[in-house]
Structure formats: C-alpha cells, structure tokens
Scaffold this motif. Structure first.
Motif, mmCIF file in Angstrom:
data_model
loop_
_atom_site.group_PDB
_atom_site.id
_atom_site.type_symbol
_atom_site.label_atom_id
_atom_site.label_comp_id
_atom_site.label_asym_id
_atom_site.label_seq_id
_atom_site.Cartn_x
_atom_site.Cartn_y
_atom_site.Cartn_z
ATOM 1 N N CYS A 74 0.854 -1.192 0.000
ATOM 2 C CA CYS A 74 0.000 0.000 0.000
ATOM 3 C C CYS A 74 0.889 1.241 0.000
ATOM 4 C CB CYS A 74 -0.881 0.036 1.249
ATOM 5 S SG CYS A 74 -2.017 -1.346 1.412
ATOM 6 N N LYS A 128 -2.698 1.465 10.823
ATOM 7 C CA LYS A 128 -3.875 2.336 10.790
ATOM 8 C C LYS A 128 -4.074 3.032 12.137
ATOM 9 C CE LYS A 128 -7.429 1.020 8.068
ATOM 10 N NZ LYS A 128 -8.490 0.150 7.506
ATOM 11 N N THR A 144 -4.534 7.909 1.871
ATOM 12 C CA THR A 144 -4.101 6.680 1.216
ATOM 13 C C THR A 144 -4.006 6.932 -0.279
ATOM 14 O OG1 THR A 144 -6.385 5.911 1.067
ATOM 15 C CG2 THR A 144 -5.110 5.177 2.974
ATOM 16 N N VAL A 147 -4.419 1.236 -1.767
ATOM 17 C CA VAL A 147 -4.690 0.288 -0.696
ATOM 18 C C VAL A 147 -5.183 -1.029 -1.283
ATOM 19 C CG1 VAL A 147 -5.179 2.061 1.023
ATOM 20 C CG2 VAL A 147 -7.052 1.113 -0.312
ATOM 21 N N TRP A 151 -6.019 -3.969 3.583
ATOM 22 C CA TRP A 151 -5.976 -2.669 4.272
ATOM 23 C C TRP A 151 -7.391 -2.237 4.645
ATOM 24 C CZ3 TRP A 151 -2.485 0.933 6.083
ATOM 25 C CH2 TRP A 151 -3.012 2.206 6.365
#
Length: 154
Positions: A74, A128, A144, A147, A151
């Motif tokens: 990510c 997170k 973001t 992702v 995620w």
C-alpha cells in the motif's frame, strides 16, 4: 528524463495532475513494463513493487499508463502539521512509523510530505491505529494513495 527501456530510471504516472512531474523510480522488466521501485508521492492507485505498463513520449519521458501486476503493498502519504507537536519535521514522522516496518521518502524541505510504502507483511491494524492517533493528536494529516482489500478490512 530520458530513460532506457532496458535500464532503470524515472517513470511518470499519467494521472492528469498538471502541477507535478514527480517521478516514480522504476526499472524496466519488459519492452513496455516496469517495476516501481519507490513509494509514489502524488500518484494514486500505484504502490512500490507494482508492475506497470508504460509508453515512451517523444521527449524520452516514460509514462506509466496502467498497473499490470499489484505487489500487495500500500502507499500512504503523511504531511506533518506545521503548528502541531512535530512541526514540519518529516524526520519525526519517519521516527514514528519506522518501527512498524514502513519506509518512505520526503518530497522536499519546502513540502515535508512523506510517501510511505506499507509492505504486504505489515501489521495493518497497528499502522492504521498510529496514523489515526497521529491525526487525532495533531501530528499530521494522512491519506491513502493505494490500498488493498486487506488494508480496507483491517
């Protein structure tokens, strides 16, 4: 930047953003495909380790046109809040996220935006949690860029 198709160099992602030509590092893996080798700063939908298809413009600039293979990584971007506890320190942002296995690069001294690669093996709930905690404490704002389903589910 002129880039050899058989070597490594700078590949740009076609994202319609006229304000930047910040490149992604990449290495060609085929005649029109490349492996992204760093966290993209301003491009959504691409992460370090992805394989992208590219086209070469007349000036030699290579533009990524689509993702061919996802890495599972990510991309997140973190901007320290200038009047927050960390000030404009990209280094302080790195210090808080490095223990979770995140590596990243800073856009510039003038814009201390940090693009991080979140490896497929990272503890996503912990990543997170620290991102949300830092935002709540006024350390940074984050977004973001790319992702995965993992995620989203974390």
């Amino acid at each position: 930047m002129s880039t050899s198709r058989s070597g490594s160099g700078s590949f740009h992602v076609k994202d319609g953003c006229p304000t930047t030509r910040k490149a992604c590092g990449a290495a060609a893996v085929g005649p029109d495909t490349a492996h992204i080798s760093n966290a993209p700063f301003l491009q959504d939908g691409v992460a370090e380790g992805d394989i992208v298809r590219f086209m070469t413009a007349a000036d030699g600039t290579c533009w990524a046109t689509e993702r061919v293979e996802a890495s599972g990584n990510c991309t997140i971007r973190v901007l320290p809040i200038p009047d927050g506890p960390l000030g404009r320190s990209a280094h302080a942002v790195h210090e808080r996220l490095a223990p979770l296995g995140l590596g990243g690069e800073t856009f510039s001294d003038e814009l201390p935006l940090v693009a991080f690669t979140v490896p497929v093996t990272a503890d996503l709930p912990a990543v997170k949690a620290i991102l949300v905690h830092g935002e709540t404490e006024g350390w940074w704002a984050f977004e973001t860029g790319c992702v995965t389903d993992a995620w989203t589910a974390a």
